[in-house]
Design an enzyme around this catalytic site. Structure first.
Site, PDB file in Angstrom:
ATOM      1  N   SER A  13       0.859  -1.177   0.000  1.00  8.17           N
ATOM      2  CA  SER A  13       0.000   0.000   0.000  1.00  8.17           C
ATOM      3  C   SER A  13       0.895   1.227   0.000  1.00  8.17           C
ATOM      4  O   SER A  13       2.074   1.151   0.374  1.00  8.17           O
ATOM      5  CB  SER A  13      -0.887  -0.004   1.253  1.00  8.17           C
ATOM      6  OG  SER A  13      -1.511   1.252   1.454  1.00  8.17           O
ATOM      7  N   TYR A  19      -1.704  -0.398  10.749  1.00  3.83           N
ATOM      8  CA  TYR A  19      -1.760  -0.875   9.366  1.00  3.83           C
ATOM      9  C   TYR A  19      -0.433  -0.615   8.653  1.00  3.83           C
ATOM     10  O   TYR A  19       0.136  -1.510   8.000  1.00  3.83           O
ATOM     11  CB  TYR A  19      -2.904  -0.180   8.631  1.00  3.83           C
ATOM     12  CG  TYR A  19      -3.071  -0.604   7.191  1.00  3.83           C
ATOM     13  CD1 TYR A  19      -3.576  -1.864   6.877  1.00  3.83           C
ATOM     14  CD2 TYR A  19      -2.744   0.257   6.146  1.00  3.83           C
ATOM     15  CE1 TYR A  19      -3.735  -2.261   5.552  1.00  3.83           C
ATOM     16  CE2 TYR A  19      -2.898  -0.126   4.828  1.00  3.83           C
ATOM     17  CZ  TYR A  19      -3.390  -1.379   4.537  1.00  3.83           C
ATOM     18  OH  TYR A  19      -3.540  -1.759   3.226  1.00  3.83           O
TER      19      TYR A  19
END
Length: 290
Positions: free
Chosen positions: A143, A156
């Site tokens: 990501s 995350y």
């Protein structure tokens, strides 16, 4: 279309919704034999129905990447039916939105168990057969949050930073065996991931009024709605990039998806941490007290 001699059998974890589902459908449509794994029986049934309707070479397998036994069962079934895996796409992922002071250790462990240890678990089980055949491809879904750690994204981002570091080391380790390791780094693209992340983070949001970070949570929610309202990128856009990474004779180490993510990735090389802290803090109305 996939041709004889190309990588043919693809296993996608978290393959029944979002990026995983879009990639599974696209690759199957291009002639790859696709196995999409997932924990949700209803989603697996829906994807299998779609595959039958479109006559796609796509099947699903129940698998929880957090559990050794589940992974072993799933892989045993795949190998018995289709043989060795040519391409592994580690897509399964979850996300918690919480400040680091408040994240519960059990939630942080679950974050890593899915996003990081789950990927390593699959990699360690497919690499021996890839090495024996002197070829294969491992694609890890990272990501832009694997390059930038935004406020509330600490849990995350930490898991994605770890995935990036592991992938960099692995890429060099397995290169002599003809195996390629690729990172995919999407920016924000609406999928079911965001809904699941909000549900998983609901306990933190529910107790926000008692948090020292209440204003940060509230400002993030407003900023999120404003910044994503006009996003037009779709999971299929990411799937097409993954297809390129699968097909490329010499794939790049990283593929960044979405224009905004590409700009951020480029800026990371030249912008100081001090400036980034100020910029993100300003956008969230979360600055140092005067």
């Amino acid at each position: 279309m996939a041709k004889a001699g190309e990588l043919k059998t693809v296993l996608i974890t978290g393959g029944t919704y979002g990026f995983g589902k879009a990639t599974a459908v696209l690759l199957a449509g291009q002639g790859y034999r696709v196995i999409a794994t997932g924990r949700n029986a209803e989603r697996r049934a829906q994807l299998e129905a779609l595959a039958r309707e479109r006559k796609l070479p796509l099947t699903t397998v129940e698998m929880d990447v957090r559990e050794d036994a589940s992974v072993e069962r799933g892989l045993a079934g795949v190998r018995a039916e289709l043989g060795p895996i040519d391409v592994l796409i580690n897509n399964a992922g979850v996300g918690y939105y919480a400040v680091m002071e408040e994240i519960r250790m059990e939630d942080l462990r679950q974050q890593f168990e899915t996003n990081f240890f789950g990927a390593v678990r699959l990699i360690q089980r497919v690499l021996p057969e890839m090495r024996a055949r002197r070829g294969g491809r491992i694609i890890n879904m990272s990501s832009i949050a694997g390059k930038y750690a935004f406020p509330l994204f600490g849990p995350y981002s930490a898991s994605k930073f770890a995935l990036e570091a592991m992938s960099d080391a692995l890429r060099m380790e397995v290169r002599p065996f003809g195996i390629h390791v690729v990172l995919i780094e999407p920016g924000f693209i609406p999928t079911g991931f965001q809904t699941t992340a909000r549900e998983m983070s609901s306990e933190y949001v529910k107790n926000v009024e008692r948090s020292a970070y209440a204003q940060l949570y509230k400002n993030y929610g407003r900023n999120y709605r404003e910044s994503t309202a006009t996003v037009q990128d779709k999971p299929e856009d990411c799937a097409r990039v993954i297809l390129r990474a699968v097909r490329a004779e010499r794939p790049r180490a990283r593929y960044t998806v979405t224009r905004r993510a590409q700009v951020l990735s480029f800026a990371k090389r030249f912008v100081t941490d001090r400036f980034l802290d100020w910029r993100f803090g300003k956008s969230l109305g979360w600055q140092k007290e005067s």
